[in-house]
Structure formats: C-alpha cells, structure tokens
Enzyme design. Structure first.
Site, mmCIF file in Angstrom:
data_model
loop_
_atom_site.group_PDB
_atom_site.id
_atom_site.type_symbol
_atom_site.label_atom_id
_atom_site.label_comp_id
_atom_site.label_asym_id
_atom_site.label_seq_id
_atom_site.Cartn_x
_atom_site.Cartn_y
_atom_site.Cartn_z
ATOM 1 N N ALA A 238 0.877 -1.237 -0.131
ATOM 2 C CA ALA A 238 0.102 -0.208 0.111
ATOM 3 C C ALA A 238 0.956 1.122 -0.087
ATOM 4 C CB ALA A 238 -0.895 -0.218 1.335
ATOM 5 N N SER A 239 0.328 2.375 -0.661
ATOM 6 C CA SER A 239 1.157 3.470 -0.797
ATOM 7 C C SER A 239 2.482 3.249 -1.465
ATOM 8 C CB SER A 239 1.346 4.429 0.367
ATOM 9 O OG SER A 239 -0.105 4.575 1.028
ATOM 10 N N MET A 240 3.603 3.644 -0.848
ATOM 11 C CA MET A 240 4.898 3.621 -1.549
ATOM 12 C C MET A 240 4.998 1.699 -1.534
ATOM 13 S SD MET A 240 8.718 4.411 -0.422
ATOM 14 C CE MET A 240 8.820 6.085 -1.517
ATOM 15 N N ILE A 260 -2.292 -1.180 -3.724
ATOM 16 C CA ILE A 260 -3.191 -0.142 -3.089
ATOM 17 C C ILE A 260 -2.925 1.001 -2.880
ATOM 18 C CG2 ILE A 260 -4.444 -0.091 -0.843
ATOM 19 C CD1 ILE A 260 -5.108 -2.575 -2.281
ATOM 20 N N GLN A 396 -6.031 7.273 2.362
ATOM 21 C CA GLN A 396 -4.857 6.469 1.889
ATOM 22 C C GLN A 396 -4.559 5.281 2.427
ATOM 23 O OE1 GLN A 396 -3.238 7.516 -0.790
ATOM 24 N NE2 GLN A 396 -1.540 6.037 -0.868
#
EC number: 3.7.1.-
Length: 421
Positions: A238-240, A260, A396
């Site tokens: 997820a994210s980075m 994600i 996020q």
C-alpha cells in the site's frame, strides 16, 4: 466523518491506530484516553500519550501470561507493540537531526511483538533472516495450521513509514486463516533495517523481492514441511508499498499483484506539494539549491506535517538537505528514461486501487496512469478500484477500512491463483 484532531495528519494517524482494533492492535478506550492527552501537532505529547498506553498494555500482558491466560496475553502484547510503534512514529534519527529515542523504541516494538508469536491463534509464525547484499533482512513467515497440501504465498510489502509488525493487522492476521502463507520483511530504508542497520531506500524493488524469492526457494528445499507453493506467489503493498509491489510484479515468479493506492511517479507527488514553477526553475539550474532549501526549511518551520514528511524522506534516503531529497525522489517512477513504462513487463494479473480522500496522492494522476499502463493485460487480468468515502476505502492505504481491503484482496487472489475453499 468524525474528526479527533484538527490536524489532518494527526487525525489520519490516529485512525490508523484505531484500524488495528479488529485484529487485536488497539483497544478503543485506551486510544480515546491517549487522544485526550495529545496536543494538536505536538509530537512530544503524541509520544507521551502512546508510551503510557504501551506500558500499561505490556504490564497487562505480563500479568495475563503469569496467570496462564494466553488469550489475554496475546491481545495485550499486540496492543502494546502497536502503541510502542505509535509512540516513536513522529521521531526521526537522521545524522543532521539525531534522536536517541528512535532505536530503543523500535526495539521495544520488536521485543513485545516477539512475545505474541507463540501465542497467535491465526496460524504458526516464525522469525527469519533473509540474506541481502551485506545485510540480513528481518522477516516473519505466517503459516496456516492446516498444510495437508502446498499453500499459496503472499508477500506483504511495507511502505515509506510502516514497519512489518504493523503489517500483521492487515494480511498476516487473515491470510493463514484463508489458507495462505504470508511473508513480511523489511527492505532497505524500512523499519529496523533503517533504524539499526542504516540501510537506505532504493527504488528497484524488483531486485529486493527477487532476493526474497530466491531465499524462499532455498528455504522450501531445506524445510519441505512448510508446504509453500512457490508456483502461486502474490505480492501486495500500500502507498509506497504499492509502488514496490508494481516494481516486484515484473518478476515472472510473481503470479498476482495487488497495489493499494500507489503513486506512478514520486515527482508528481512533489509537484503537488511544492510550486511547479519553483521546481522547474531549480531543476533547470536557474534557482540555486540553497534558495530551494531555504524555502522548504521555512515551510517545515511553519508546518509540523511538512517538517515530518521532509524529515522522514531525508532520513530514509540518507541525505541531509531538502534538495538532495528531491533528487532522490526523481528516481522513484514507473516510467523509463525513454518515456515507456516499466509496467509493460508485468505479465501477472494486477488489482490497483485509489483513494479520493488521500492525504497525499491524486487517483487521476497515479492510479489511472498505472491502470492505463497495464492495458496489455486486458480487462480480464487487470482491475481498478477507486474508493470515495472512508468506509469504502477512501483514505490513503485504505486506513479505516482494513476489513474491506483484506476481503477484496483475497477475492482477487483467490480468483487468479485458483484458490478454492
């Protein structure tokens, strides 16, 4: 949605902690008491509030274990580990701004989490060390108890600011119960590898995951009883971590990828936070780095969130100025120098998601760009999910909607890895 803090940043991080409650990582009243002790945008009050709850939960765990109540001990230790993580979250330990509390707090997370491993009821768990260059990457392998036949493997990747003990509350708590082995690890620039070993971040995560897959192959040969089906390996982040998952998906050994809320190009993130005109002038050499450093330093002085974000990036990149950080951010992209996309090498099915209420990213410039770059997979092998409200995954990394992202992830993996129950 109800707000706990005026600060968007503090509010998001508080919801992040609450998100672990269904999986044992938080108790509602403990969190609300902590919230009442935190001053908006004050990292020291954040630290004090969570260390108090961490110490209390650790003591409850010790008491329960002493009396033979392993269920209560497990729950208390899981909470304590997460609260210790939270207590050190706002601190950095980079050469230009060292903080002696960072490593001891990280060690408290590790020590407390280790107490939970033999008590977990979601499956079997073990600690591993994965050779990588001149280092050993810390890892956890979570296995289903029922392994009468080989089980698919999910590599759960962390991001810029997560640690792998926190990843338990997402996929490692659920995966073994659904028949998956789950491996978490900390690569360069993450968790204990950053705090203790001083390994800094790198963009080519396909290299990192490649070494992990090599290790799993050797580990399976030496430990056949673990019953890992290495023909069915998936990756999620997820994210980075979502960016890392996409980089890893170019490895032909990856059979499915779930990304994600990723970014496509970290420079786009920078341009959304810093004046594009200033960045263009600096990048062209018309504005010297000292001027940009001065402007960004003033922004950091005016906003704790900006100070934290830039400070974190300087720490995990191993640099000592904002402009050096910007130079490193340019390397984190899914685009090649010739304008083509690295994603054209991805052959496995991919689920990519976005979040319209993201604290950081814009779905239109990131997720849709990722999805379009996967057009060669066809609609049968690529899927997009853009969530709009918080309960639907609109924050996020799907913070606040962990159960939903777990459900959608494993539904996608079941379909493409041919898992039946």
């Amino acid at each position: 949605m109800h707000r706990f803090f005026k600060s968007e940043f503090f509010n998001f991080e508080f919801i992040r902690i609450l998100s672990a409650a269904p999986y044992g990582g938080a108790e509602i009243a403990e969190c609300l008491v902590a919230a009442g002790q935190i001053t908006n945008d004050d990292p020291e009050s954040w630290h004090r509030a969570w260390i108090i709850q961490a110490d209390k939960a650790k003591a409850l765990g010790d008491e329960a274990l002493h009396s033979g109540d392993t269920v209560s001990a497990r729950r208390a230790y899981l909470r304590a580990s997460n609260y210790y993580r939270a207590s050190g979250y706002m601190f950095h330990d980079r050469p230009g701004a060292p903080d002696a509390r960072v490593l001891p707090l990280a060690q408290q997370v590790l020590d407390t989490y280790a107490l939970t491993l033999p008590l977990l009821d979601t499956g079997e768990a073990s600690q591993l060390k994965i050779p990588f260059e001149n280092y050993q990457l810390a890892a956890y392998l979570y296995l289903p108890r029922d392994r009468t036949k080989p089980v698919p493997v999910l590599l759960s990747l962390g991001g810029a600011d997560s640690i792998q003990e926190e990843l338990y509350y997402v996929y490692a708590a659920s995966g073994p119960q659904l028949g998956y082995a789950v491996l978490t690890f900390e690569g360069p620039g993450q968790g204990i590898t950053l705090r203790r070993d001083k390994m800094h971040m790198r963009p080519d995560w396909e290299v990192v995951v490649g070494r992990v897959l090599d290790f799993l192959t050797a580990y399976m040969q030496q430990n056949p009883s673990v019953q890992l089906d290495l023909s069915r390996v998936a990756v999620v982040g997820a994210s980075m971590g979502g960016y890392y998952a996409l980089r890893a998906a170019v490895d032909p050994r990856i059979g499915a990828c779930v990304s994600i809320d990723p970014f496509y190009d970290m420079w786009d993130f920078v341009r959304n936070h810093v004046s594009p005109a200033l960045l263009n002038a600096w990048n062209a050499g018309w504005v010297p780095s000292r001027v940009v450093n001065g402007i960004m330093s003033m922004a950091m002085a005016a906003s704790f969130q900006a100070k934290w974000e830039v400070g974190l990036a300087m720490w995990f990149f191993g640099v000592d100025s904002p402009t050096q950080t910007l130079r490193h951010m340019m390397k984190y992209t899914l685009a090649r120098a010739d304008g083509t996309s690295r994603l054209d090498q991805v052959k496995c099915p991919v689920l990519v998601s976005g979040a319209t209420q993201s604290l950081y990213l814009e779905p239109e410039s990131d997720v849709l760009r990722v999805f379009d770059a996967l057009a060669h997979l066809g609609d049968e092998r690529r899927e997009i999910w853009i969530a709009r409200s918080p309960e639907e995954g609109g924050l996020q990394a799907k913070i606040g909607a962990i159960g939903l992202v777990v459900q959608r992830t494993f539904r996608f993996l079941d379909q493409h890895l041919n898992v039946t129950r």
